[in-house]
Write an enzyme that holds these catalytic residues in place. Sequence first.
Site, PDB file in Angstrom:
ATOM      1  N   ASP A 126     -25.163  -1.949 -27.914  1.00  0.00           N
ATOM      2  CA  ASP A 126     -26.118  -1.483 -29.114  1.00  0.00           C
ATOM      3  C   ASP A 126     -25.371  -1.879 -30.269  1.00  0.00           C
ATOM      4  O   ASP A 126     -26.082  -2.072 -31.449  1.00  0.00           O
ATOM      5  CB  ASP A 126     -26.374  -0.243 -29.056  1.00  0.00           C
ATOM      6  CG  ASP A 126     -27.651   0.185 -28.049  1.00  0.00           C
ATOM      7  OD1 ASP A 126     -28.043  -0.814 -27.427  1.00  0.00           O
ATOM      8  OD2 ASP A 126     -28.077   1.273 -27.958  1.00  0.00           O
ATOM      9  N   ASP A 148     -18.859  17.022 -46.449  1.00  0.00           N
ATOM     10  CA  ASP A 148     -18.125  15.662 -46.257  1.00  0.00           C
ATOM     11  C   ASP A 148     -18.826  14.501 -46.862  1.00  0.00           C
ATOM     12  O   ASP A 148     -18.208  13.520 -47.075  1.00  0.00           O
ATOM     13  CB  ASP A 148     -18.024  15.521 -44.770  1.00  0.00           C
ATOM     14  CG  ASP A 148     -17.011  16.635 -43.866  1.00  0.00           C
ATOM     15  OD1 ASP A 148     -16.167  17.367 -44.752  1.00  0.00           O
ATOM     16  OD2 ASP A 148     -16.559  16.416 -42.742  1.00  0.00           O
ATOM     17  N   GLY A 149     -20.119  14.729 -46.810  1.00  0.00           N
ATOM     18  CA  GLY A 149     -20.861  13.624 -47.436  1.00  0.00           C
ATOM     19  C   GLY A 149     -20.500  13.311 -48.965  1.00  0.00           C
ATOM     20  O   GLY A 149     -20.410  12.130 -49.388  1.00  0.00           O
ATOM     21  N   ASN A 201     -14.703   6.076 -43.587  1.00  0.00           N
ATOM     22  CA  ASN A 201     -14.964   6.472 -42.120  1.00  0.00           C
ATOM     23  C   ASN A 201     -15.156   5.109 -41.099  1.00  0.00           C
ATOM     24  O   ASN A 201     -14.166   5.176 -40.334  1.00  0.00           O
ATOM     25  CB  ASN A 201     -16.365   7.263 -42.163  1.00  0.00           C
ATOM     26  CG  ASN A 201     -16.182   8.663 -42.140  1.00  0.00           C
ATOM     27  OD1 ASN A 201     -15.144   9.012 -42.054  1.00  0.00           O
ATOM     28  ND2 ASN A 201     -17.238   9.295 -42.319  1.00  0.00           N
TER      29      ASN A 201
END
Lengths: 365, 365, 365, 365
Positions: C244, C139-140, C214
Amino acid sequence: MRTPDLAAPDATLTKLGSGYLNSVKSHARLAHTANGVRKLAKNLSRATIEVDVKNIIIVTKHHDELLIYLTREVAEWLLRQKLDLDVYVDRGFQKSKRFDAAGIIHDYPAGEGRLKFWTKELTLLCPEKFDLVISLGGDGTVLYISALFQRIVPPVICFSLGSLGFLTNFKFEQFRESLQRVFDKGVKAMLRMRFTARVYKADGTFMCENQILNELVVDRGPSPFVSMLEIYGNGDLLTVAQADGVIVATPTGSTAYSLSAGGSLVHPGVSAISITPICPHTLSFRPILLPDSMTLKVKLPARSRSTAWASFDGRARVELKKGDYVMVKASLYPFPTIVASNTEFIDSVSRTLNWNVREQQKPFV
Amino acid sequence: MRTPDLAAPDATLTKLGSGYLNSVKSHARLAHTANGVRKLAKNLSRATIEVDVKNIIIVTKHHDELLIYLTREVAEWLLRQKLDLDVYVDRGFQKSKRFDAAGIIHDYPAGEGRLKFWTKELTLLCPEKFDLVISLGGDGTVLYISALFQRIVPPVICFSLGSLGFLTNFKFEQFRESLQRVFDKGVKAMLRMRFTARVYKADGTFMCENQILNELVVDRGPSPFVSMLEIYGNGDLLTVAQADGVIVATPTGSTAYSLSAGGSLVHPGVSAISITPICPHTLSFRPILLPDSMTLKVKLPARSRSTAWASFDGRARVELKKGDYVMVKASLYPFPTIVASNTEFIDSVSRTLNWNVREQQKPFV
Amino acid sequence: MRTPDLAAPDATLTKLGSGYLNSVKSHARLAHTANGVRKLAKNLSRATIEVDVKNIIIVTKHHDELLIYLTREVAEWLLRQKLDLDVYVDRGFQKSKRFDAAGIIHDYPAGEGRLKFWTKELTLLCPEKFDLVISLGGDGTVLYISALFQRIVPPVICFSLGSLGFLTNFKFEQFRESLQRVFDKGVKAMLRMRFTARVYKADGTFMCENQILNELVVDRGPSPFVSMLEIYGNGDLLTVAQADGVIVATPTGSTAYSLSAGGSLVHPGVSAISITPICPHTLSFRPILLPDSMTLKVKLPARSRSTAWASFDGRARVELKKGDYVMVKASLYPFPTIVASNTEFIDSVSRTLNWNVREQQKPFV
Amino acid sequence: MRTPDLAAPDATLTKLGSGYLNSVKSHARLAHTANGVRKLAKNLSRATIEVDVKNIIIVTKHHDELLIYLTREVAEWLLRQKLDLDVYVDRGFQKSKRFDAAGIIHDYPAGEGRLKFWTKELTLLCPEKFDLVISLGGDGTVLYISALFQRIVPPVICFSLGSLGFLTNFKFEQFRESLQRVFDKGVKAMLRMRFTARVYKADGTFMCENQILNELVVDRGPSPFVSMLEIYGNGDLLTVAQADGVIVATPTGSTAYSLSAGGSLVHPGVSAISITPICPHTLSFRPILLPDSMTLKVKLPARSRSTAWASFDGRARVELKKGDYVMVKASLYPFPTIVASNTEFIDSVSRTLNWNVREQQKPFV
């Protein structure tokens, strides 16, 4: 009280419990005592019990033919293996052709008089008669044993017929080795906390009592209206739950319904009561854990629009009318399950729930 | 050891801890002992400490001018109120014009020699010198006190300057009445569990130790790669966390970062360690609670792609290289906070988090 | 514009978009139009594209030797299979001994002049040159392709070398059959929404722009202080996130970081923007989905205690100073991935995440 | 079809829907069309409807006396305000002394013949008779209106009697100004997606149909056994839910039961179907959003241990026997609610749910 040595801790604990701590002169001493309690709790969880097994009871589901055969197999082995042992099986099997009690004795006459039959009355009234319980079945059978033994519970060894479950941590295929080890070396038992739950009418009339191994659930039942439930701790109102219901769970129950409703996993060695709402009507009703020294009250308030239903380990539904309430506290009678391995809790959680298990170590992206 | 009576429980607990439970002859006895431990834990949480306050220390944030004035106000009142009392304030105030130590003594000569100044060395090396700690500030100040007292901690009374927090349960406006009550009637203290966290290099070299009141966090820091962290309990691998990080929290810390990450609320009276993943890469990594008798190890495995960072109560970030690990267990030195009311935990949770609070009782639909 | 018929819908949609709907005389008509839009969206997702493939580009990770061999295998097959085809491989392979470009032509002289090499400049400036992208990797690699094609993106066929991923839905072992089918029958493509994210300084100066497949993440980076982030939708303040960080995700990104942070799974056919907080400081900050027609602004307010960091598909971290902001909206340039099966989303979710997969069908209790 | 211009988009959309997209020659064109659809969807959500109000219907709860008076107040104002208007009130009020229809006409004879009474038959059979619906009550009244109008729904203006709700976005105190603005300037309507849910027997026999504004719930009802439900999307099995039940919700329903069960908030402008499990028996059953162009089937499989119950917007419970199923898809008849402000969704979520609202901006620690 078998030995003076063993008596000491209990006597001291009783004394400590009754007033010695009302006034302490030093915070350092208090901290020291707290550490002692923690160490004691740790050792309790590691204690080995030398069980001198004379009377053993086998519990299983009634209507499964396979289980009758397996019960027969275990009973026969026990009678032959240990000559000073009485074996109790379900009274329902006494006339079962499949169980064939007469055949067992015929094949092995030395079993004469040692193969006995238990009834619910016996387990309720004389639980101390038994030195060991053998559970044959799934986690449901273990809950059934908890229902049978409403006061003291003998150590329970839980055999699984298929894959291991949360409570069924011994493989049936190895029952001979496992039981032999119990006879030879004693057992390490996990003293699982149970609840005592008592139901009262609005006017204070006592209704019924149950020992609970997993959870008390109070929900709206078939009512279309959401429940509004008041939750008290040691008499103080903690919160009012507007939800489909509320689950009050033991650590053992944390892997059951409480988990489905979003509760955390709680190791059975933690002394805590989980409160987990079912479909709450506020975004902020996060599950909460309270000390097991607390007495809880779950009450259907008088202003409620409809009735609610209480159930105990998934059984025994009781309707609560307006003002009725359930009192819950840690039971005097824990449920000792025999430990198969030190990591059985994490193992069961990983195995049965896929807790944090990935099929492959591929990162999301 | 001040009285023989008080000595008894500790001595007995020590004995119990060291071996008496290795072999018990009866499960009933074990259950009985477990009940005794529960009762003792309950009484511990209710114990009143008669504090004979001779030396009191006031802790606050350094650089807030308002707090200097308030510290002065409290110190002056204490000196006048109780003549056998020494009052320690921050050494940083000794030369502060705003604090004006000379002025206090000038106005009240009987305070001469009783207004003293503390340093970090004093709190670290001689914590037993102090009978009471006064916290002036927010929850952060209370964490700072925990950092100052790395071994034994005197009872802490936490005054809030604004709205009450989780730990700051006394209103500053009423400090005179509150302190007078402490002097007259003693205190009930919540012995809050702390962790002892020790960091080790991969080869076992000890790096540093911290006492923790809230939580240990091990996270990926600025690294873009997710952390892979091995978590062990009593030496057994519990799970491998693939996540932004892992939070190991005390019950006190359950209302802090652990809550943000999805952990349950845990009453400070529960003896448990929470493990809560931060943004885990599995859907099934539900938070888990473990017994506080367990020793945990969080390890960055040798195969990890990058380093990780450990922080302790949000301070003192330490980089973990491959193979480094942190050992965490319940500290011998709990943090005793003085109790303002029986329901202060639930009150603080409802007030500060809006826990299950709805602005209006309107059902969703 | 190849055919008049095809031009019609776009022209009409443009007209519709520009004002026809400003004033409608009938709610029934509006509902009718809404149904038409839904039907159109459905058909869009089913449309088959007849791709006349003349130029094909193969993208893979640079430094993996295995991938060089596999790229060579695919390139060679393509040159031989389809004589009117030019094949582009990474410029980095031009002098690679492992790739051995000269050897390919030597073995197959008809490939002369048709084996070409791409650079980042080419993909950025002339994306319409390519008719098909072949992704070899995980997927990268697909995210890397999204970064390469910052404007229009040709259809991408994603081959997985190991197990299938969310985006890598074709098995490398079957690349010949899969590519032949593309040449013969055209493709069905999932038009995955991308975001256009633009970063601005507090004074409105434009900083940079990214197309995102994404998610945009704005987080506190290495700062110990929590982020306070203002989130605007179409110019109106929606909420202030104390957390955060915040994840703004496409449906494609819903299976990545957003999921870790507690977001819902979103089918790539849904036109929505997910906002998911990372460890929020309120119990009630539930993830939210907004229409993809909305323009979002994530701003670090001037009163913030520290800076924040923005990252785009996990790459290209940019520091945000006080007052800086990121504008996010649906990109004009979606990312078309070739569909392998109608149920590939659910299949990938079940396979990769164990979504609702149980090892055994045993009930909890 | 009132104007040729307005006809165009619908006709084109219909053509587009019926086949033009079956084969497209260019991915760039597809992307272009997708952008056009997004823009159209955006404009749809902003479209202003010029309502020529001739017939208005007021809906309220029957048995609340206060509501009868308020209905009277609104009806009287309408009759006097707009002389070409017919006002329909609940047939149940025709003989109500409190409503006193005769008194209205006596005081204002010009109302003669214009004050009319509606019945369920009228709303079901002749919905296009009405140009505007006035809702007086809470969100429950709006759901009731959805039940009354099972086909086309006129624009609904929702007045709240107390605090504003998710759907009740106009204050009753300002009904005169609000209605005058509708008459003068037309309305902007949010076309809220409804579902058409059809129940079928195992053998395919059609049972009943409902238009749903919030959600379909299929749950175990009073059965102690967990539901096992098969969920299909466009005919493919998506997953098997083992849970207390499953919620299939519209965006409007995302703030209702789905939210309680852990679903995300979904803006009503998003075209998506939420599937949210109720107390699922797997840790990994995260809520999922699917395109509203999908047809879902929720089926009680033949192997199920018990029956299940389907309910529609909380009403009309239907028992599902083994093999029975419910088909759900986006309805042809959306529910247009008149928009009070651009940020009403976020406002209602913040106000009613305390979404990400903190009483104080104090950080956790």
